[in-house]
Design a protein around this motif. Structure first.
Motif: not given
Length: 277
Positions: A34, A44, A41, A32, A91
């Motif tokens: 961000r 992905v 976000t 992900e 992330i």
């Protein structure tokens, strides 16, 4: 940091007999991306762990969200204590320079399309023209013999592929065919984003005198990423799509496909390749 390889037990059947053995798979997990500010976000993608910061930077650059090296101030993994520690490495937080407000409209297609469906070909080309991309110049020319050697040099440096058999690669070569960089991933687009992101973070773009080589086929997205990076030559071991050819022709990119052994097809930009007639 997560591993790019995962161990598993497989049942091998050969000549009617079966036995179990330990095997290695290419790891595939979601990443992900961000923004820290504005908090959201932006994408992905399923990827192979490794070079995650380069992947995030390359994706944002090739999609036209960032244009300059200093647009990104910091890249970091998630530190949110509410997120499971194992998943924090899935992330990447992107901190943009103060006052920079990117246009996020180009990212919208990633939430409702895939490379299998895509969007209207004419609209795709017009969107790139609106971003300010122009046709690449004809300033270079290389011998066909240089192209012949690229697939073997790419394969010989695929470290993870050699142990898993399950990864694509994107490689960067100079005009003499010397390998400069290589990235691997379960997805061809991710591998190229990692390659571009590494150069972007090192302030080594555009690639006006470089050759890009990818495993598999060449799609619209791959040609688009080469256009963003300023790479005049894209080679692939398999076929291009029709929209990939249209894009390469529109922006004067040399597009080579079916590069195997001592033969290949040139679909666009043949003036950059010296051949005997």
């Amino acid at each position: 940091m997560k591993s790019s390889k995962t161990k598993t037990t497989v049942w091998v059947v050969e000549q009617g007999q079966g036995k179990s053995r330990l095997d290695q798979l290419a790891t595939e997990e979601p990443l992900e991306i961000r923004f820290v500010e504005p908090q959201r976000t932006v994408a992905v993608t399923m990827r192979t762990p490794g070079a995650d910061f380069e992947l995030a930077a390359g994706f944002l650059y090739s999609e036209g969200i960032v244009q300059h090296h200093d647009d990104i101030q910091r890249l970091s993994y998630c530190v949110d204590p509410q997120v499971d520690g194992e998943q924090r490495y899935n992330i990447v937080n992107v901190a943009l320079r103060h006052g920079f407000l990117p246009d996020l409209q180009p990212l919208e297609r990633h939430f409702y399309t895939t490379s299998a469906c895509g969007i209207c070909g004419k609209a795709s080309l017009e969107a790139l023209q609106l971003r300010g991309y122009t046709a690449l110049s004809d300033g270079i020319q290389i011998d066909a013999a240089v192209i012949y050697n690229l697939p073997e040099r790419l394969r010989s440096h695929q470290a993870v592929f050699s142990s898993t058999g399950g990864l694509h690669a994107a490689a960067l070569f100079d005009l003499q065919g010397n390998l400069l960089a290589l990235k691997e991933d379960v997805g061809r687009h991710n591998a190229l984003d990692k390659l571009i992101g590494s150069a972007f973070l090192s302030n080594e773009l555009p690639w006006r005198d470089r050759i890009v080589m990818v495993s598999g086929r060449s799609s619209f997205e791959l040609v688009q990423k080469c256009l963003a990076a300023g790479a005049p030559i894209l080679c692939a071991v398999s076929a291009p799509s029709s929209l990939a050819v249209a894009l390469a022709q529109e922006f004067n990119i040399t597009l080579i496909g079916f590069l195997r052994g001592d033969r290949f097809n040139i679909y666009s930009g043949k003036q950059r390749i010296r051949v005997l007639l």
